[in-house]
Scaffold this motif. Structure first.
Motif, PDB file in Angstrom:
ATOM      1  N   THR A   1     -11.487   0.950   3.369  1.00 27.52           N
ATOM      2  CA  THR A   1     -10.783   1.720   2.343  1.00 27.52           C
ATOM      3  C   THR A   1     -11.713   2.723   1.683  1.00 27.52           C
ATOM      4  O   THR A   1     -11.343   3.888   1.447  1.00 27.52           O
ATOM      5  CB  THR A   1     -10.185   0.767   1.293  1.00 27.52           C
TER       6      THR A   1
ATOM      7  N   PHE B   1       0.846  -1.180   0.000  1.00 32.78           N
ATOM      8  CA  PHE B   1       0.000   0.000   0.000  1.00 32.78           C
ATOM      9  C   PHE B   1       0.887   1.237   0.000  1.00 32.78           C
ATOM     10  O   PHE B   1       1.651   1.448   0.940  1.00 32.78           O
ATOM     11  CB  PHE B   1      -0.885   0.029   1.256  1.00 32.78           C
TER      12      PHE B   1
ATOM     13  N   ARG C   1      -9.942   3.329  -5.556  1.00 33.31           N
ATOM     14  CA  ARG C   1      -9.578   2.248  -6.483  1.00 33.31           C
ATOM     15  C   ARG C   1      -8.872   1.104  -5.783  1.00 33.31           C
ATOM     16  O   ARG C   1      -9.005  -0.054  -6.176  1.00 33.31           O
ATOM     17  CB  ARG C   1      -8.703   2.802  -7.608  1.00 33.31           C
ATOM     18  N   SER C   2      -8.133   1.417  -4.718  1.00 27.21           N
ATOM     19  CA  SER C   2      -7.427   0.342  -4.010  1.00 27.21           C
ATOM     20  C   SER C   2      -8.378  -0.581  -3.258  1.00 27.21           C
ATOM     21  O   SER C   2      -7.971  -1.649  -2.795  1.00 27.21           O
ATOM     22  CB  SER C   2      -6.413   0.947  -3.033  1.00 27.21           C
TER      23      SER C   2
ATOM     24  N   ARG D   1      -7.694   7.542  -5.990  1.00 27.84           N
ATOM     25  CA  ARG D   1      -6.702   6.464  -5.900  1.00 27.84           C
ATOM     26  C   ARG D   1      -6.987   5.541  -4.721  1.00 27.84           C
ATOM     27  O   ARG D   1      -6.877   4.313  -4.831  1.00 27.84           O
ATOM     28  CB  ARG D   1      -5.296   7.071  -5.768  1.00 27.84           C
TER      29      ARG D   1
ATOM     30  N   ARG E   1      -3.699   3.927   4.544  1.00 22.02           N
ATOM     31  CA  ARG E   1      -3.950   4.785   3.402  1.00 22.02           C
ATOM     32  C   ARG E   1      -3.686   6.251   3.689  1.00 22.02           C
ATOM     33  O   ARG E   1      -3.031   6.935   2.912  1.00 22.02           O
ATOM     34  CB  ARG E   1      -5.392   4.607   2.919  1.00 22.02           C
TER      35      ARG E   1
ATOM     36  N   TYR F   1     -13.478   1.337  -9.336  1.00 16.38           N
ATOM     37  CA  TYR F   1     -12.587   1.757 -10.419  1.00 16.38           C
ATOM     38  C   TYR F   1     -13.168   2.915 -11.230  1.00 16.38           C
ATOM     39  O   TYR F   1     -12.501   3.428 -12.128  1.00 16.38           O
ATOM     40  CB  TYR F   1     -12.291   0.579 -11.342  1.00 16.38           C
TER      41      TYR F   1
END
Length: 608
Positions: free
Chosen positions: A82, A3, A99-100, A96, A226, A165
């Motif tokens: 997340t 990560f 998307r993770s 971003r 994150r 996404y």
């Protein structure tokens, strides 16, 4: 899986530790699977020698099912967490981070599919290859509740993976996070708690528990791996974590009380000892939260850096991971045998219901943990907001909000909630309270002014608000959803939540206590309230003259003390809409009186 650490905006000179994601995930895995193995061994969930002549699942199933189920829970927690922290991230990082969540959601979907196969192997007591070749899997997936639950989870996880996404805005990402929370609930609805002595209460408490734990554990995981501890995000999470800790502790104790029964079984059974271990873990997590509030958040706010927070939070994640492993092992451990049996009506209603008497509406209660936490939490949030204003807030608004909260509590957990699924007139009275009386009082409390809710411009249009107010009743009484709402706890909770929300929105628009995105004149507000009165008249006529509602459900229920159904529906047609009409008439008088008073003040000012 690695990560990339987010940049520390508050302390640009401070270099984050190398590979925080790898270390955190490794800690998570060791703690979770280590405790899972120990707890399974202690609780008797480890593989045992097969008895000759009897079918038995193979070692792959016995070991793989709890391991895959833990992996499923970890992926769910990481996905939701997340997505949650993406809502707190700066705009350039939010996409971003969201998307993770995609790979975690794909792992969630895959583990849900594996759980279905292994669960069926466990049910059939057959090795996995024989289970797959038996031809039973399609039936299990589409027609058996346990299979349907994990099929739904897998589909929702795939939707979340696809959405992660996409270039979504904050509102869409919030919706995706909410979908993730909903996706963790289906297994709880069909799990072991559904067979408990009071399975409605057990299922509700378990769903609240799982939702709170998912947000709590996932949020901390996302915050550490994150965002790496920016002070603004930490403060937001700290408030959320306190709510989740309270919800998880309360709902967990309720569920344990139902499953254990006799308190002596807490130390006289292996299941009870595992419950005590989980309580101890919760207490340890409470200590972590206290430590954060007393030390690490203070250090962050004073410029002391994020390293103390990250170190303590990493240890906290380890305890959380161990608790997840303990929870999976607990689900594989047989609870103590409950004494007594359940009757016919208990199996359908989900609880034992005494014969109806008028006094029972005051003495019988159905305390649902989800309802209690939501209503009491909203009341506490309102009082906290009022206190922060340091005076100047009209006392009448606070009184209206608190009385509205009490009306909702009675309507959702009191006598009408207990008898509502069994007696139509009880249902009608309940919906009048939770769809009209309670929401009207909440709207008089001016929640929008306190920023407890937000209404967009499209929703603030009077016709839109009126349509949303009428829609739940159209769905209930014209589409056949009434039977489903009466017989299914999940559908019933959703339907009740919808009428509370749409009712509150409608009266916020119609009464105009709060400022709205659009200007609405008094005459339009009056016509909007008259439209609501027309909706209630229509409901009364439909129920009084229309076909019987819930005939199939009431026939299955077959309560010996039930009132004559046709007469009870006609009584409900007068009772429920009658209460709602009385409330609307009072509100019309209040609105017109307030308008006349405003005109007199304006005339006095001009005359002066």
């Amino acid at each position: 899986m690695t990560f990339p650490p987010a940049r520390l905006q508050e302390h640009p000179r401070e270099r984050p530790d190398v590979g925080p994601g790898v270390l955190t995930v490794a800690l998570f895995a060791v703690a979770a699977f280590g405790v899972l193995g120990l707890a399974l061994w202690f609780g008797g969930g480890t593989p045992r020698p097969a008895i000759e002549g009897l079918p038995a699942p193979d070692v792959v199933t016995m070991v793989g099912l709890p391991a895959v189920r833990l992996l499923h829970d970890v992926c769910a927690v990481a996905t939701v967490g997340t997505l949650l922290v993406s809502l707190w991230a700066p705009a350039e990082q939010a996409g971003r981070i969201a998307r993770s969540a995609g790979p975690w959601a794909l792992g969630w979907a895959a583990s849900a599919a594996l759980t279905e196969v292994l669960t069926l192997s466990d049910f059939l007591a057959l090795p996995v290859p024989e289970t797959l070749s038996s031809g039973v899997l399609p039936t299990f997936v589409f027609h058996i509740p346990q299979g349907q639950a994990f099929t739904l989870v897998g589909l929702l996880a795939l939707v979340i993976a696809a959405g992660a996404y996409l270039p979504l805005g904050t509102g869409a990402r919030a919706g995706l996070t909410g979908l993730g929370v909903l996706a963790v609930l289906p297994p709880a609805y069909v799990g072991h708690s559904a067979s408990a002595a009071d399975h409605n209460l057990a299922v509700s408490s378990l769903m609240l528990h799982i939702a709170a734990v998912t947000l709590w554990v996932g949020g901390l995981y996302g915050l550490v791996t994150r965002l790496r501890g920016p002070v603004a995000a930490v403060r937001r999470f700290s408030a959320l974590a306190l709510c989740c800790f309270t919800a998880a502790g309360f709902s967990g104790l309720v569920n344990a009380w139902i499953r254990v029964g006799d308190p002596t079984q807490l130390w006289q059974s292996r299941y009870g000892l595992l419950v005590l271990a989980k309580i101890a873990a919760l207490a340890a997590l409470g200590w972590f939260g206290w430590r954060h509030r007393r030390r690490t958040i203070v250090a962050l706010s004073s410029g002391g850096g994020s390293r103390p927070f990250l170190r303590l939070a990493t240890g906290e994640i380890g305890v959380m991971a161990a608790t997840l492993g303990l929870a999976v092992a607990l689900s594989r451990t047989a609870p103590p045998e409950a004494s007594g049996g359940v009757g016919h009506q208990h199996e359908l209603l989900g609880y034992v219901l005494a014969p109806f008497t008028p006094g029972g509406l005051l003495t019988v209660i159905r305390p649902d943990p989800i309802v209690l936490f939501a209503v009491v939490g909203a009341a506490v949030a309102y009082l906290v907001r009022v206190r922060r204003l340091a005076g100047g807030w009209p006392a009448g608004r606070t009184v209206a909000w608190l009385i509205g909260s009490l009306v909702l509590l009675y309507g959702l957990a009191g006598g009408v909630a207990a008898y509502g699924p069994a007696v139509f007139s009880g249902h009608a009275a309940q919906y009048a309270l939770v769809g009209t009386a309670g929401p009207a009082l909440l709207a008089l409390g001016a929640p929008l002014s306190l920023r407890l809710a937000v209404v967009s411009r499209p929703l603030s249009h009077p016709l839109t608000a009126l349509g949303l107010y009428a829609a739940p009743y159209l769905l209930l009484y014209l589409t056949g959803c009434f039977d489903l709402a009466q017989s299914s706890l999940a559908v019933r909770l959703v339907a009740q939540a919808v009428v509370v929300v749409t009712g509150t929105l409608f009266f916020a628009v119609a009464l105009g206590v709060d400022p709205l995105p659009r200007a609405i004149g008094v005459s339009i507000r009056v016509r909007t309230l008259l439209g609501a009165a027309a909706v209630q008249v229509w409901i009364a006529l439909l129920l009084f003259t229309g076909p019987p509602q819930g005939a199939g459900w009431y026939a299955l229920l077959d309560l010996p003390w039930a009132p004559e159904r046709a007469g009870d529906q006609r009584f409900g047609a007068l009772l429920g809409p009658g209460i709602s009409l009385a409330v609307i008439i009072v509100l019309l008088a209040l609105l017109l009186g307030r308008s006349r008073a405003a005109r007199r003040r304006l005339a006095d000012q001009k005359g002066g």
